[in-house]
Structures are given as structure tokens and as C-alpha cells.
Motif scaffolding. Sequence first.
Motif, mmCIF file in Angstrom:
data_model
loop_
_atom_site.group_PDB
_atom_site.id
_atom_site.type_symbol
_atom_site.label_atom_id
_atom_site.label_comp_id
_atom_site.label_asym_id
_atom_site.label_seq_id
_atom_site.Cartn_x
_atom_site.Cartn_y
_atom_site.Cartn_z
ATOM 1 N N PHE A 1 -6.452 -3.099 -2.965
ATOM 2 C CA PHE A 1 -5.348 -2.176 -3.211
ATOM 3 C C PHE A 1 -5.824 -0.845 -3.797
ATOM 4 O O PHE A 1 -5.478 0.222 -3.266
ATOM 5 C CB PHE A 1 -4.307 -2.821 -4.137
ATOM 6 N N PRO B 1 -6.224 5.916 -10.287
ATOM 7 C CA PRO B 1 -6.683 5.187 -9.085
ATOM 8 C C PRO B 1 -8.132 5.463 -8.739
ATOM 9 O O PRO B 1 -8.836 4.586 -8.223
ATOM 10 C CB PRO B 1 -5.732 5.682 -7.981
ATOM 11 N N GLU C 1 6.248 -1.940 -6.642
ATOM 12 C CA GLU C 1 4.898 -2.211 -6.119
ATOM 13 C C GLU C 1 4.281 -3.416 -6.818
ATOM 14 O O GLU C 1 3.640 -4.257 -6.179
ATOM 15 C CB GLU C 1 4.022 -0.964 -6.326
ATOM 16 N N LEU D 1 0.825 -1.209 0.000
ATOM 17 C CA LEU D 1 0.000 0.000 0.000
ATOM 18 C C LEU D 1 0.861 1.261 0.000
ATOM 19 O O LEU D 1 0.535 2.243 -0.682
ATOM 20 C CB LEU D 1 -0.934 -0.006 1.217
ATOM 21 N N GLY E 1 2.223 1.641 -3.496
ATOM 22 C CA GLY E 1 1.170 2.095 -4.390
ATOM 23 C C GLY E 1 0.884 3.572 -4.223
ATOM 24 O O GLY E 1 0.716 4.301 -5.207
ATOM 25 N N PHE E 2 0.836 4.021 -2.971
ATOM 26 C CA PHE E 2 0.605 5.446 -2.719
ATOM 27 C C PHE E 2 1.754 6.286 -3.270
ATOM 28 O O PHE E 2 1.543 7.329 -3.901
ATOM 29 C CB PHE E 2 0.452 5.694 -1.207
ATOM 30 N N ARG F 1 6.399 2.028 -9.118
ATOM 31 C CA ARG F 1 5.416 1.188 -9.797
ATOM 32 C C ARG F 1 5.941 -0.231 -9.986
ATOM 33 O O ARG F 1 5.247 -1.212 -9.709
ATOM 34 C CB ARG F 1 5.052 1.798 -11.159
ATOM 35 N N SER G 1 3.288 -6.602 -4.731
ATOM 36 C CA SER G 1 1.875 -6.957 -4.624
ATOM 37 C C SER G 1 1.617 -8.356 -5.186
ATOM 38 O O SER G 1 0.864 -9.140 -4.596
ATOM 39 C CB SER G 1 1.006 -5.924 -5.357
ATOM 40 N N ILE H 1 -5.499 2.725 -1.677
ATOM 41 C CA ILE H 1 -4.618 3.739 -2.266
ATOM 42 C C ILE H 1 -5.420 4.967 -2.681
ATOM 43 O O ILE H 1 -4.996 6.115 -2.469
ATOM 44 C CB ILE H 1 -3.858 3.141 -3.471
ATOM 45 N N THR I 1 3.686 5.595 -5.705
ATOM 46 C CA THR I 1 3.644 5.617 -7.177
ATOM 47 C C THR I 1 2.832 6.800 -7.676
ATOM 48 O O THR I 1 3.283 7.582 -8.527
ATOM 49 C CB THR I 1 3.036 4.300 -7.705
ATOM 50 N N LEU J 1 -6.245 6.960 0.389
ATOM 51 C CA LEU J 1 -5.063 7.676 0.885
ATOM 52 C C LEU J 1 -4.805 8.932 0.055
ATOM 53 O O LEU J 1 -4.514 10.010 0.605
ATOM 54 C CB LEU J 1 -3.840 6.752 0.847
ATOM 55 N N LEU J 2 -4.924 8.800 -1.274
ATOM 56 C CA LEU J 2 -4.733 9.975 -2.138
ATOM 57 C C LEU J 2 -5.811 11.024 -1.897
ATOM 58 O O LEU J 2 -5.542 12.226 -1.870
ATOM 59 C CB LEU J 2 -4.758 9.542 -3.609
#
Length: 579
Positions: free
Chosen positions: A143, A297, A84, A29, A32-33, A81, A88, A147, A35, A150-151
Motif C-alpha cells: 500500500f 507516505p 481507507e 489504493l 489512500g491516494f 483516511r 484496507s 500510494i 487521503t 502515485l503521489l
Amino acid sequence: MKGLRETFAHDTWVMPYLRKYKGLLILVLFLGFMTFFSGGALMFNSGYLISEAARQPSSIIYIYVPVVLARAFGIARPTFRYIERLTSHNWVLKIVSDFRKKLYQTVERKASAIQRSHQTGDILSILADDIDHIENLYLRTVFPMVIGWLLYLFIVIGVGSLNWVVGLLMLLLLGIIVIVLPLASVATNGVREYRQHQIQHEFYTNLTDEVLGLGDWLISGRYDDFINLQKKPIKQIAQLRKKDHYFQWWRSFFVQFVVLLTTITLLIWAANSFTATKSLANWVAAFALAIFPAVSPFLNMSQGLSEWPVYRRSIERVNQLDRDQPAKVDQNQLEGHFKELKIANVTFKYPDGDRNIVNDISMTIHPGEKVALLGPSGTGKSTFLKLLVGDLIPNDGQILANGKDVSSLQKVRSSLFGILDQQPYLFDTTVMNNVRLGNTNATDDEIKDAIAAVGLKDLIESLPDQYNTEVQETGKRFSGGERQRLSLARILLQDAPIIILDEPTVSLDPITEKKLLDQVFDLLHNKTIIWVTHHLAGIAHVDQVRFLENGHFDMQGTPQELYQQEPRFRQLYDLDRGK
């Protein structure tokens, strides 16, 4: 939320592995964030850099730092990326490996219980689809959702720290994408996803059963019916996918429209806040461009959540395997001779089915009676036989042998039922050993008498090794008719009062079929016979005929009565006789 809690309340497949690999999950995670953060930072920095360069600064020093940052963020984004993706997929493969191991152990440990509650196609569907669905639950739902959230929080808090009014607007505008659209996707497209999965699962299950009886479709001249039967679910799935594509197009368009409104909002705010000087104006493009990397995302959130109903069903199905316990029944003896087999208002539906395979069927079979059960493939004949012998338990009603439920007689089932089916399995051992399986206490002379009774004595004794001849795997040393006769010899040794003939002549030519049927009914004249067949060759041997269609008996009576009273039966009978 209630459905989510119910799904995971007693879950033994998903949550334990989330906890087991939680460290790796947090890393996935975070990567991913980072990225998408790097992508947003690259656009933010590029907006500033382009604006500053457009002012034609007197020295490169004014844009040196943004140039370096552009390189740094440009390298960071694909790097994060790549890492990740590796992390993942490593995480998911670890979990799927544990899933498959647990699934195989569950199937092995509870094979009897699972066989009673699932069709062959059901198990194949679990193996082929449900584990993959749970894998996709992480990659396509968990995922992207985490993510995206979070964004969302990062953007709202970041902008809100500069201007709370604009932060509130970001909360509302982006909230449409991360809250409203995913919920709308579940409510509309999610239903279609679930329905598509249902049709696909039923197609998988039915096709498995139909392919196993493909020879019957060909022999009965119903090849076109077989093909048309497969076209219907394919067309239904195609229609649902078409609607799904339309919905996804409009959803993507709406997300892009909301992003446009968000960009305009940021442009207006930045233009009002950062135009006091020329140097401050460089930040206008920076804020406007930074939002675009978040589009991907945000789009994945709606798509991922729309697939939740399918994933939920898969989670429930694999968890059900853990809850499928064999029914604990008293293993009673069948007291005295067989007197009656009573089917009383029996109804059965598979756990994942939406219709009754057997629907309120009742009949009574007496000693010595010969019953033919007819009907096209997929009408429930095989399921009905499984109910008769106790492999499946009715949802309603009872099947009683001498007044005792057949499910309580499983330890003595071989003394009640003998079965001659489409493909009798012969093991890679001698003729003598294969026939002895009917009664392990039989003497060699009794086995030879059984082989002689089915007309194979001269053939076997003409072979170099005679009764010690290896039949080879699945009995391929012998022809189809000879394999059926060896299986019939087993049944003679077994001496069970009820004999089930599950289309034993389906793969034989008409001449061999007639000879075998004549021989079977002659040798078993004193037995109760339940004969499942697709056509009417040899129907004169039976006392009563039952046509099973759509889960219930459509026609019933003696062959003579049906020939006189039922045009459909008369047409089929004449067709089988070549008239």
C-alpha cells in the motif's frame, strides 16, 4: 527485480488472492491516494488563503471560496483516511482468513511430510510469524509503495505541466526518496531485518525444544546455562534493533532534508513565476506548503521496502509447504531377524537452519547391543532419534536396517522400533486398552503377563475395577513411574527388536529412576537398546557410550574405558553417584 520474479514465479499464496480481491485492492489504493491528495490540497489551499487574507481584502468574497475549500479538504482528509483504514483492514483480514484456512488444510493434508522437514518450533514460527508477515506485506509495503508512487507521479506531472525544468527537478529530488532510499534501505537495513528474523526464528525453534526439556536443565543443575543460552539471541536482536533505529533516524533526517530542498526549489520557482502582481503572489506559499503532506507516505516507502527480505522469506516458506510432498518409497518388509542398524555418514540440517544439527555421524549397532547417547539439550539428540526411525530424511548419508533404508520401512516400523519416551501418552480408557496398543492382537492373558512383568500386577488388581480401571487423560490416574511401567508393558507386547529410550526417567525421583532403569534393562536384556539421557545414572547397563555435541560424537567408548581415559566423563559419573 530478478529476486521478485523468482519469489512469485510459482507463488500460490500471495498473487492468487491479489487477483481474487483486486476490486477491493483498487478501492484501497484509491482511498489512500485521496487521503494524501486531500492533505496536500488542504495545505495548498491554506497557503493561498493565508496569503490572500494577509493582503486584507476589501471584501470577504475574495477569500470565501478558499475558506469553503479549506473546510471541504479538512473534512475530506480524515474521512478518506477512516474509510481507507476500514477498507484496507477488511481486505487484509479477508486474505489472512484465506491464508489461515489454507495453512491448516495444508498442515492437515501433509502432516507426515511437514513433520519430516520441520521442527515443532518451525511450525509455530510459520503459524505465529509468517502469516503476520504476509499481512504486513500489504499494510506496510504494498500500500505505501503504490500510494507513494502515485503521489510522486502526480507531483512530477502536475509541476511539469507548468514548467518542465522544475518538473525535471522534482523528478530527480523526489526520485531520491522514492527510488534511491528504498533500494538503499533494502541493501543495508533490509539485511539487518532479515538477520533479525533469522535469529528470532532460530530462537523460537530452539527455545521450544529447550523448554520441552526444561526439567533436564534443572535436574542437571544447569539452570544458569539455560538462562545464558537465551540471553545470547536476545542481545543479538537488541544490537540489530539499535542499528536499525540509528539507520531509520538518519534516513528520516535525509528525507526531511530532501523535502527541504524540494520546498526551496518550489519557493524559488514560484517566486520567479507568480510575483508579477500581488494576487499572483498568493500562489507562492500554496506551492511551497503542498509538498509537506507527502512526507509521511514517502517515509513509509523506504521502511516498507526495507522489510521486503523478511516478507520474501515468509512467502517462500509458506509456498514450500505446498511443495513438500511425502517421499514415495517402497514399503519393504524387514526380511528375517534384525541383524544390523547402520548409520553411514549421516548429515542433517533443517531447511531454515544455518548449521548442521547432525554432522557426518557414522556408527553400527548390532543385535542385543546397549548404546547410551548423551549430550546437553540442543545438541541434536532428538533430531538424531527422528533420523533413526525415519521421521526425518538425512541430507547426506544413510540409515540402514538389515541393508534397507529405514525411510522405506515406515509401514513396518512398529515391528522394528519400540519407543519409551519422556512423556508416554496414555489415553482416557482402561488399563487393558492402553497396554493393548503395543499389540492389538494380544490376548487378555498376554496383556496381564506384560503388566505383571513390569511389576504392576499387585497395584492394578488392588483397584476396584482392576484391569478395567480408567487411567484418565494422559494417565493422570497414576504416578510418573507407574505411567512409564504401563508404557513399558506396551513395548513388551510389541516385541520390537530395537528399543529407543528417550529420557524415560527425566521426571522421576532418583530412587524411582534407578528402579525403573534396572527393570527396563532386565526385561529388555535380549533387545537392542538406544538410550538417550542427560546424565549417567544407570550407565553401567550399557555396552557403549556416545557423547553428541555440536552435531558429532565428541567422546565414545565403553563406560569403563571412558571412566579411565576421559576426566570429563569421570567427573560427570562421580557427580551422578554423589561423590
